[in-house]
Design a protein around this motif. Structure first.
Motif, mmCIF file in Angstrom:
data_model
loop_
_atom_site.group_PDB
_atom_site.id
_atom_site.type_symbol
_atom_site.label_atom_id
_atom_site.label_comp_id
_atom_site.label_asym_id
_atom_site.label_seq_id
_atom_site.Cartn_x
_atom_site.Cartn_y
_atom_site.Cartn_z
ATOM 1 N N HIS A 81 -4.582 3.669 -15.568
ATOM 2 C CA HIS A 81 -4.597 3.785 -14.546
ATOM 3 C C HIS A 81 -5.363 2.862 -13.596
ATOM 4 C CE1 HIS A 81 -2.291 6.620 -13.937
ATOM 5 N NE2 HIS A 81 -2.585 7.509 -14.444
ATOM 6 N N ALA A 82 -5.143 2.629 -12.208
ATOM 7 C CA ALA A 82 -6.057 0.920 -11.522
ATOM 8 C C ALA A 82 -6.997 1.693 -10.717
ATOM 9 C CB ALA A 82 -5.231 0.106 -11.059
ATOM 10 N N GLU A 83 -8.155 1.031 -10.605
ATOM 11 C CA GLU A 83 -9.561 0.779 -9.638
ATOM 12 C C GLU A 83 -9.145 0.059 -8.761
ATOM 13 O OE1 GLU A 83 -12.878 -0.493 -8.135
ATOM 14 O OE2 GLU A 83 -13.019 -0.467 -9.649
ATOM 15 N N VAL A 84 -9.475 -0.375 -7.734
ATOM 16 C CA VAL A 84 -8.955 -1.845 -6.699
ATOM 17 C C VAL A 84 -10.421 -1.337 -5.474
ATOM 18 C CG1 VAL A 84 -7.041 -1.737 -7.341
ATOM 19 C CG2 VAL A 84 -7.513 -0.198 -5.494
ATOM 20 N N SER A 85 -10.540 -2.088 -4.964
ATOM 21 C CA SER A 85 -11.505 -2.287 -3.821
ATOM 22 C C SER A 85 -11.165 -2.882 -2.523
ATOM 23 C CB SER A 85 -12.723 -2.652 -4.247
ATOM 24 O OG SER A 85 -12.825 -3.984 -4.838
ATOM 25 N N SER A 86 -9.744 -3.361 -2.333
ATOM 26 C CA SER A 86 -9.027 -4.828 -1.544
ATOM 27 C C SER A 86 -7.866 -4.444 -1.219
ATOM 28 C CB SER A 86 -9.623 -6.159 -2.310
ATOM 29 O OG SER A 86 -8.719 -6.550 -2.768
ATOM 30 N N PRO A 87 -6.880 -5.453 -0.608
ATOM 31 C CA PRO A 87 -5.994 -4.880 -0.148
ATOM 32 C C PRO A 87 -4.888 -6.297 -1.058
ATOM 33 C CG PRO A 87 -6.574 -5.396 1.394
ATOM 34 C CD PRO A 87 -7.706 -5.552 1.037
ATOM 35 N N GLY A 88 -5.521 -6.905 -1.732
ATOM 36 C CA GLY A 88 -5.325 -8.120 -2.801
ATOM 37 C C GLY A 88 -4.928 -7.513 -3.963
ATOM 38 N N GLU A 89 -6.305 -6.356 -4.333
ATOM 39 C CA GLU A 89 -6.808 -6.105 -5.427
ATOM 40 C C GLU A 89 -5.349 -5.293 -5.920
ATOM 41 O OE1 GLU A 89 -11.247 -6.940 -7.329
ATOM 42 O OE2 GLU A 89 -10.107 -4.649 -6.658
ATOM 43 N N ALA A 105 -4.135 5.058 -8.942
ATOM 44 C CA ALA A 105 -5.271 4.646 -8.285
ATOM 45 C C ALA A 105 -6.382 4.991 -7.398
ATOM 46 C CB ALA A 105 -4.278 3.242 -7.547
ATOM 47 N N LEU A 106 -7.481 4.550 -7.518
ATOM 48 C CA LEU A 106 -9.063 4.988 -7.378
ATOM 49 C C LEU A 106 -9.229 3.845 -5.763
ATOM 50 C CD1 LEU A 106 -11.199 7.092 -5.922
ATOM 51 C CD2 LEU A 106 -11.914 6.055 -8.139
ATOM 52 N N TYR A 107 -9.264 3.660 -5.459
ATOM 53 C CA TYR A 107 -9.240 2.573 -4.286
ATOM 54 C C TYR A 107 -11.147 2.632 -3.828
ATOM 55 C CZ TYR A 107 -8.343 -0.854 -0.799
ATOM 56 O OH TYR A 107 -8.360 -2.091 0.250
ATOM 57 N N THR A 108 -11.875 1.624 -3.649
ATOM 58 C CA THR A 108 -12.984 2.013 -3.519
ATOM 59 C C THR A 108 -13.500 0.639 -3.047
ATOM 60 O OG1 THR A 108 -13.237 0.602 -5.890
ATOM 61 C CG2 THR A 108 -13.515 2.882 -6.365
ATOM 62 N N GLY A 109 -14.765 0.929 -3.085
ATOM 63 C CA GLY A 109 -15.199 -0.868 -1.612
ATOM 64 C C GLY A 109 -16.578 0.501 -0.786
ATOM 65 N N PRO A 110 -17.870 0.020 -0.661
ATOM 66 C CA PRO A 110 -18.388 0.669 0.778
ATOM 67 C C PRO A 110 -18.176 0.543 1.826
ATOM 68 C CG PRO A 110 -19.926 -1.587 -0.944
ATOM 69 C CD PRO A 110 -18.491 -1.198 -0.672
ATOM 70 N N GLY A 111 -17.115 -0.374 2.164
ATOM 71 C CA GLY A 111 -17.136 -0.566 3.374
ATOM 72 C C GLY A 111 -14.909 -1.023 3.220
ATOM 73 N N LYS A 112 -14.379 0.052 4.772
ATOM 74 C CA LYS A 112 -13.378 -0.317 4.161
ATOM 75 C C LYS A 112 -12.483 -0.331 5.356
ATOM 76 C CE LYS A 112 -13.094 2.518 -0.099
ATOM 77 N NZ LYS A 112 -14.000 2.971 -0.017
ATOM 78 N N ARG A 113 -11.355 -1.581 6.063
ATOM 79 C CA ARG A 113 -11.338 -1.617 7.686
ATOM 80 C C ARG A 113 -9.637 -0.211 7.011
ATOM 81 N NH1 ARG A 113 -9.168 -7.500 8.013
ATOM 82 N NH2 ARG A 113 -7.576 -6.896 6.382
ATOM 83 N N ASP A 114 -10.093 -0.260 8.541
ATOM 84 C CA ASP A 114 -8.687 0.890 8.722
ATOM 85 C C ASP A 114 -7.206 0.265 8.307
ATOM 86 O OD1 ASP A 114 -10.853 2.465 10.364
ATOM 87 O OD2 ASP A 114 -9.729 2.406 12.394
ATOM 88 N N GLU A 115 -7.037 -1.227 9.108
ATOM 89 C CA GLU A 115 -6.110 -1.556 8.504
ATOM 90 C C GLU A 115 -5.883 -1.477 6.635
ATOM 91 O OE1 GLU A 115 -8.361 -5.185 10.311
ATOM 92 O OE2 GLU A 115 -8.399 -2.880 11.105
ATOM 93 N N ASP A 116 -6.412 -1.560 6.174
ATOM 94 C CA ASP A 116 -6.988 -1.806 4.735
ATOM 95 C C ASP A 116 -6.028 -0.084 3.815
ATOM 96 O OD1 ASP A 116 -7.393 -4.548 4.659
ATOM 97 O OD2 ASP A 116 -9.175 -4.304 4.442
ATOM 98 N N VAL A 117 -6.972 1.114 5.101
ATOM 99 C CA VAL A 117 -6.976 2.214 4.452
ATOM 100 C C VAL A 117 -5.490 2.417 4.981
ATOM 101 C CG1 VAL A 117 -7.930 4.507 4.645
ATOM 102 C CG2 VAL A 117 -9.429 2.912 4.396
ATOM 103 N N ALA A 118 -4.849 2.275 5.807
ATOM 104 C CA ALA A 118 -3.750 2.029 6.141
ATOM 105 C C ALA A 118 -2.734 2.262 4.899
ATOM 106 C CB ALA A 118 -3.258 2.234 7.946
ATOM 107 N N GLY A 119 -2.744 0.877 4.901
ATOM 108 C CA GLY A 119 -1.751 0.350 3.930
ATOM 109 C C GLY A 119 -1.834 0.676 2.987
ATOM 110 N N ALA A 120 -2.950 1.329 1.853
ATOM 111 C CA ALA A 120 -2.572 1.872 0.801
ATOM 112 C C ALA A 120 -2.273 3.110 1.161
ATOM 113 C CB ALA A 120 -4.286 2.134 0.102
ATOM 114 N N LEU A 121 -2.483 4.189 1.780
ATOM 115 C CA LEU A 121 -1.632 4.955 1.921
ATOM 116 C C LEU A 121 -0.839 4.758 1.863
ATOM 117 C CD1 LEU A 121 -3.787 6.630 4.798
ATOM 118 C CD2 LEU A 121 -3.689 7.610 2.361
ATOM 119 N N ALA A 122 -0.182 3.967 3.006
ATOM 120 C CA ALA A 122 1.378 3.370 2.938
ATOM 121 C C ALA A 122 2.510 2.919 1.818
ATOM 122 C CB ALA A 122 1.509 2.325 4.313
ATOM 123 N N ALA A 123 1.309 2.631 0.757
ATOM 124 C CA ALA A 123 1.480 2.310 -0.409
ATOM 125 C C ALA A 123 2.078 3.156 -1.369
ATOM 126 C CB ALA A 123 0.900 0.826 -0.665
ATOM 127 N N GLY A 124 1.127 4.458 -1.620
ATOM 128 C CA GLY A 124 0.984 5.774 -2.426
ATOM 129 C C GLY A 124 -0.109 6.294 -2.134
#
Length: 418
Positions: free
Chosen positions: A70-78, A92-111
Motif C-alpha cells: 500500500h502507499a504512504e504519501v504526503s503530497s498531491p503529486g505523490e 493509502a495513508l496520507y501523512t505530513g505535518p501540515g496539509k492544505r484544505d484543498e489537498d485533503v479534499a482532493g485526497a478524499l475525492a480520490a478515495g
C-alpha cells in the motif's frame, strides 16, 4: 560487468555506455527481491506501506503495487503518482505535518480515507472536510515522545518538532484527541527512527513504540484498531554493499507484538510497517561522466556531469548524512583506490556542489564513466534538480537484463520520453 543485486552478484551484458549521462538505472528485479526479503522478515498479518518519497518513479511504483504494497504519501503529486501506478486509494495513508484544505479534499475525492494527524487542529480539519465530502475519515495520531529511542539512527521524534503531538500533551489532555463526528481516531502513527541495519536496533524502536501505545490507550481508555510502528529498515547509500538481512526479526517481532498488544493477532487490530529505503535502495545506480580533471593547490579535483542537483541535495537539510560516495569505475565495478584527498564536484556554479573531499578514486580522465551504486532510494527526488536548471537525468528501467522503459519523469508525469 558485474552488478550487485541484494546479496548476490549477477551478470549482465548491457553496456552502460549505451545511455547518455547523467542517468539513473533502476532494476525492477532488485525491487522484487527487496520486497520478498522484507515481507519475509515481518509478521504475516502485518500491512506494509511503501513510502513514495524514497522513489516515485512510475515503473518502481507499478512493481510495488503489483506486489501488494500500500502507499504512504504526503503530497498531491505523490498521491497522483500512486494512483496512476495502481495503488488502491482506500489503502493509502496520507501523512505530513501540515496539509492544505484543498489537498485533503482532493485526497478524499480520490478515495483516500486514512490520514496521519499531528494535532487537535488536524483532527478538526479532517472532521470539517469529511463532513463536506459526506464521509467518515480515519485518523492515525502521530506521537512525539520526549526523547528518541536509543539507536534510532536518523531520529524522527524527541525534542520540539513539527512531527506528531507531544506524548505528554496526549496523556494530560486525552479529550482533545477524541473522535469527531466525521473523523475517527483509528490508531497511532509512531515513526521514530530511520536507516537501522541491526535487528536489535529495530526491535528496540518497536518496543519503545509499543510502550507509547500502552500509555496512550490507558489515557484514552480504549483499544485502537490500527498501530503503525513505522519502519527504519536500513540499506547502503551511495556505497557498494548488499541489503542487510533481518532473518531473525520475524519470530522476535511476533513475540514482541503478542506481549505488547494483548490479543494480537485477533483480527481486531492491524499492525502497519513502512519502508521506502529498503525496498528501493539497491535497485538504483547513477551513471556519470568526468567533465574535467585538474589540480588545485596540490589537490586533485574531478568535475562530473552531475552533483547535488541530482543526488544528495537533501544532505544539506540533514535528511541524509553528508554523501561520501564510493565510485565504481568503467567496466570494473570493484575498481577503487584508497582515499587520496581527491575532491569530487558537480557542474553547478556553487561551492557547495561537492560530493566528497576525500574520494576513493583511481586515475580518471575526461570522458570516463563512473557509477554510484545503491541510490535507488533518496536519489533524484531528494536532490536539488531545479537549482541552476540543468537538464533532468535520464531514467532507465531494467528488469534484470531487459530494458523496459527510458525517459524523464517528474512526480509520475513523463517528460521527454524516448
Amino acid at each position: 560487468m558485474d552488478v550487485e543485486v541484494g546479496e548476490t552478484t549477477t551478470r549482465t551484458a548491457l553496456p552502460e555506455t549505451r545511455w547518455e549521462t547523467p542517468a539513473y538505472l533502476y532494476d525492477l528485479a532488485a525491487v522484487s527481491d527487496a520486497h520478498r526479503r522484507l515481507v519475509g522478515s515481518l509478521p504475516g498479518p502485518a500491512t506494509l506501506l511503501y513510502s513514495l518519497k524514497a522513489n516515485p518513479h512510475p515503473a518502481v511504483l507499478g512493481r510495488l503495487a503489483a506486489l501488494g504494497c500500500h502507499a504512504e504519501v504526503s503530497s498531491p503529486g505523490e498521491l497522483r503518482a500512486a494512483l496512476q501506478a495502481g495503488f488502491p486509494a482506500d489503502g493509502a495513508l496520507y501523512t505530513g505535518p501540515g496539509k492544505r484544505d484543498e489537498d485533503v479534499a482532493g485526497a478524499l475525492a480520490a478515495g483516500v480515507r486514512q490520514f496521519s494527524v499531528d494535532s487537535p487542529h488536524a483532527l478538526d480539519q479532517l472532521d470539517r472536510l469529511g463532513r463536506a465530502a459526506g464521509t467518515r475519515v480515519r485518523a492515525l495520531l502521530r506521537v512525539n515522545p520526549p526523547v528518541p529511542p536509543a539507536g534510532a539512527g536518523l531520529a524522527m521524534t524527541g525534542g520540539p518538532s513539527q512531527f506528531g503531538a507531544d506524548l505528554a500533551w496526549v496523556l494530560e489532555r486525552p479529550e482533545l484527541f477524541a473522535d469527531r463526528e466525521h473523523a475517527e481516531l483509528a490508531g497511532l502513527h509512531l515513526y521514530m527512527g530511520s536507516n537501522l541495519t541491526r535487528v536489535d536496533a529495530l526491535l528496540a524502536v518497536f518496543r519503545y513504540g509499543l510502550d507509547v501505545v500502552r500509555r496512550i490507550e490507558k489515557a484514552l481508555d480504549r483499544r485502537l484498531p490500527v498501530i503503525d510502528l513505522g519502519g527504519g529498515f536500513g540499506a547502503p547509500y551511495a556505497v557498494p554493499g548488499a541489503l542487510p538481512r533481518f532473518d531473525a526479526l520475524r519470530s522476535r517481532l511476533d513475540a514482541l507484538l503478542e506481549e505488547g498488544l494483548p490479543g494480537w493477532p485477533d483480527g481486531e487490530r492491524r499492525v502497519v510497517f513502512e519502508s521506502g529505503r529498503y525496498l528501493t535502495a539497491g535497485c538504483g545506480r547513477l551513471l556519470t561522466r568526468v567533465l574535467d580533471v585538474k589540480r588545485s593547490q596540490g589537490r586533485r579535483v574531478v568535475v562530473l556531469d552531475t552533483g547535488v542537483n541530482h543526488l544528495g541535495g537533501m544532505s544539506g537539510l540533514r535528511k541524509e548524512d553528508r554523501i561520501e560516495p564510493r565510485f565504481q569505475c568503467g567496466d570494473d565495478p570493484h575498481a577503487s583506490a584508497v582515499p587520496d584527498g581527491t575532491i569530487v564536484a558537480g557542474p553547478l556554479c556553487h561551492p557547495l556542489d561537492v560530493w566528497t573531499r576525500d574520494a576513493r578514486l583511481p586515475d580518471v580522465a575526461v570522458g570516463d564513466l563512473l557509477t554510484v551504486p545503491n541510490v535507488g532510494a533518496y536519489g533524484l527526488h531528494a536532490g536539488l534538480a531545479l537549482f541552476h536548471c540543468h537538464p533532468m537525468p535520464l531514467e532507465v528501467v531494467l528488469d534484470g537484463e531487459r530494458e523496459v522503459a527510458r525517459g524523464r519523469y517528474v512526480l509520475g508525469r513523463e517528460r521527454s520520453p524516448r
